[in-house]
Write a protein that holds these residues in place. Structure first.
Motif, mmCIF file in Angstrom:
data_model
loop_
_atom_site.group_PDB
_atom_site.id
_atom_site.type_symbol
_atom_site.label_atom_id
_atom_site.label_comp_id
_atom_site.label_asym_id
_atom_site.label_seq_id
_atom_site.Cartn_x
_atom_site.Cartn_y
_atom_site.Cartn_z
ATOM 1 N N CYS A 129 0.865 -1.176 0.000
ATOM 2 C CA CYS A 129 0.000 0.000 0.000
ATOM 3 C C CYS A 129 0.907 1.234 0.000
ATOM 4 O O CYS A 129 2.133 1.115 -0.012
ATOM 5 C CB CYS A 129 -0.880 -0.004 1.244
ATOM 6 S SG CYS A 129 0.075 0.078 2.771
ATOM 7 N N ASP A 170 1.779 2.998 2.275
ATOM 8 C CA ASP A 170 2.633 3.070 3.463
ATOM 9 C C ASP A 170 4.005 2.404 3.213
ATOM 10 O O ASP A 170 4.960 2.648 3.974
ATOM 11 C CB ASP A 170 1.932 2.400 4.653
ATOM 12 C CG ASP A 170 2.577 2.777 5.976
ATOM 13 O OD1 ASP A 170 2.715 3.984 6.239
ATOM 14 O OD2 ASP A 170 2.978 1.872 6.730
ATOM 15 N N HIS A 213 0.685 -6.407 1.767
ATOM 16 C CA HIS A 213 -0.520 -6.949 2.393
ATOM 17 C C HIS A 213 -0.919 -8.262 1.715
ATOM 18 O O HIS A 213 -0.940 -8.346 0.490
ATOM 19 C CB HIS A 213 -1.686 -5.971 2.243
ATOM 20 C CG HIS A 213 -1.616 -4.808 3.199
ATOM 21 N ND1 HIS A 213 -1.851 -4.959 4.548
ATOM 22 C CD2 HIS A 213 -1.361 -3.492 2.999
ATOM 23 C CE1 HIS A 213 -1.738 -3.758 5.140
ATOM 24 N NE2 HIS A 213 -1.426 -2.860 4.216
ATOM 25 N N CYS A 257 -2.367 -1.585 9.795
ATOM 26 C CA CYS A 257 -1.412 -0.737 9.063
ATOM 27 C C CYS A 257 -1.863 0.724 9.135
ATOM 28 O O CYS A 257 -3.037 1.015 9.347
ATOM 29 C CB CYS A 257 -1.381 -1.213 7.620
ATOM 30 S SG CYS A 257 -0.307 -0.289 6.515
ATOM 31 N N CYS A 279 -2.387 2.510 6.791
ATOM 32 C CA CYS A 279 -3.367 2.734 5.720
ATOM 33 C C CYS A 279 -4.776 2.328 6.148
ATOM 34 O O CYS A 279 -5.739 2.560 5.420
ATOM 35 C CB CYS A 279 -2.967 1.952 4.474
ATOM 36 S SG CYS A 279 -3.260 0.167 4.614
HETATM 37 ZN ZN LIG Z 1 -1.184 -0.738 4.456
#
Ligand SMILES: [Zn+2]
Length: 447
Positions: A248, A250, A255, A315, A317
């Motif tokens: 993502c 981040d 993931h 996370c 995100c």
């Molecule tokens: Zn993430």
């Protein structure tokens, strides 16, 4: 922000309940629909309904690419892993193998939709959306990746430019003003050089982000690609077997879509799980939603790749699905002086920032000799931007320093002469890999 918010942000407790429900259904489905598992459960006298949690998966056999090959023509009369009738098979695929006989892989339309959803989640987590125009430089052949990425685009509403290769004419960039490219690190480096040479600097292009995948890489090479393009570079990891994981925005691990793919990380002997944070082999189990059908069902499939679970915590995100490190191929791990190193370690040595003043980043390496003979030689060929002007001493020093950083035993073997490293400086397009078709093998073990 999310493609499937409910699932992607589900609490750990709810997610674990969902996973175990799907493990039970998937094992039941396998025992009823896959000739391989039907026979296995019968022979072992195990009741499929006794497999209830992910720990119970350890009681089931670990299968490999070889198991699949041994259970399909010509080794067996039919496809023992095919788990639907032909009338439900939408497409079939063959995964390339090192040996001659490719593995057959069958997908239902539902499998396609699930594969597409996995890619859709990845793309959305990387900031892509309906306003994006994406050039896909992954191949559209028997590989399922590019095709299911394209289906994912339909679900997000973005536009796909299905080039299939990174050698597309540069007018595509001018005419259609694409916003992202999916491709491998090396292809995107090559594209950047081509753009520079044609007076279209990548930093001034309409591209907003790059999505890379297809093989593992050193962080240094990603960093260099990001610098050349002056854009964010996000990683993805996928396979025909259905492991689609992605970074993502981040950028803190990939993931894993835990509701659709179950990954266990095993020790090298494939006997037990390792703890989060420890490196091990990725063993994959397809997870089916209750009531769903799948064309090829894999339980405990040894992917031949290694990784580390970074975290199962939420996370930044907002996603709760676990994150793993960029997987490395076990087949690209080599042993010298009883110490393992991966292709990625060699790549890290090549992509030291100062080296990139002289090198394109393309490289290949060959291993000769053996520990038994008391000497192993690794010959690393690097492609120079200008062979005459290359600062060979600096490149070699940077390479050796980076390569040995986490490998004290190899450094010792190098110091006492058991492990010799020879750097060879090649002119542009003068590496052996340019004459080989298909995915280049960057390290060839000739011992
Ligand atoms: Zn993430």
């Amino acid at each position: 922000m999310f493609f499937n918010e409910n699932i992607e942000t589900m609490s750990r407790g709810d997610l674990d309940v969902l996973i175990e429900e799907r493990i039970r259904y998937t094992v039941k489905y396998a025992s009823e629909n896959s000739p391989f598992y039907k026979k296995w459960f019968k022979e072992q006298g195990i009741n499929p309904s006794d497999v209830r949690t992910h720990e119970d998966l350890r009681e089931l056999p670990i299968i490999s690419g070889r198991t699949i090959r041994e259970n399909q023509p010509p080794e067996s009369p039919d496809f023992q892993f095919k788990s639907v009738d032909w009338k439900d098979v939408f497409t079939l695929h063959e995964t390339s193998g090192t040996s001659g006989n490719p593995k057959a892989f069958f997908l239902t339309w539902q499998d396609w939709q699930r594969y597409a959803e996995k890619y859709a989640r990845i793309f959305v987590s990387q900031g892509l959306g309906h306003e994006d125009r994406v050039i896909v430089c992954a191949s559209y052949g028997m590989n399922v990746g590019a095709n299911t990425m394209t289906l994912a685009a339909r679900d997000i509403g973005m536009t796909i430019i299905p080039e299939g290769k990174c050698t597309f004419p540069l007018r595509v960039l001018k005419n259609y003003q694409p916003t992202a490219i999916v491709g491998s690190i090396f292809k995107l480096l090559e594209l950047a050089r081509k753009m520079e040479s044609e007076n279209m600097p990548p930093q001034e292009s309409s591209i907003k982000r790059l999505v890379v995948g297809g093989e593992s890489f050193a962080e240094e090479s990603r960093k260099y690609l990001a610098e050349l393009w002056d854009r964010d570079v996000y990683n993805s990891y996928g396979s025909t077997e259905g492991t689609m994981c992605g970074e993502c925005t981040d950028v803190s691990g990939l993931h894993v879509p835990e509701d659709l793919v179950h990954l266990d990380i095993y020790d090298p002997k494939l006997k037990d799980f390792v703890e989060d944070g420890e490196c091990g082999r990725i063993v994959l189990t397809t997870l089916l939603p209750v009531g769903a059908k799948s064309g090829t069902l894999l339980l405990n499939y040894d992917t031949d790749d290694t990784t580390v679970v970074v975290t199962r915590d939420k996370c930044a995100c907002g996603r709760t699905h676990m994150k793993i490190l960029n997987p490395q191929r076990e087949a690209e791990t080599f042993w010298v002086a009883e110490t393992p190193f991966n292709r990625v370690d060699v790549e890290r040595g090549v992509f030291q920032r100062e080296n990139m003043e002289y090198l394109t980043g393309e490289y290949e390496a060959f291993l000769y000799g053996s520990d038994d003979e008391g000497e192993t030689i690794m010959r690393v060929s690097v492609e120079c931007l200008n062979r005459e002007k290359c600062n060979r001493k600096a490149v070699e020093e940077n390479f050796l320093r980076a390569f040995f950083t986490y490998k004290p035993l190899l450094a010792e073997a190098h110091a006492d002469g058991r492990f010799k490293i020879i750097l060879n400086f090649a002119s542009l397009k003068d590496l052996e890999l340019y004459s080989i078709k298909g995915r280049p093998k960057r390290i060839v073990d000739r011992r």
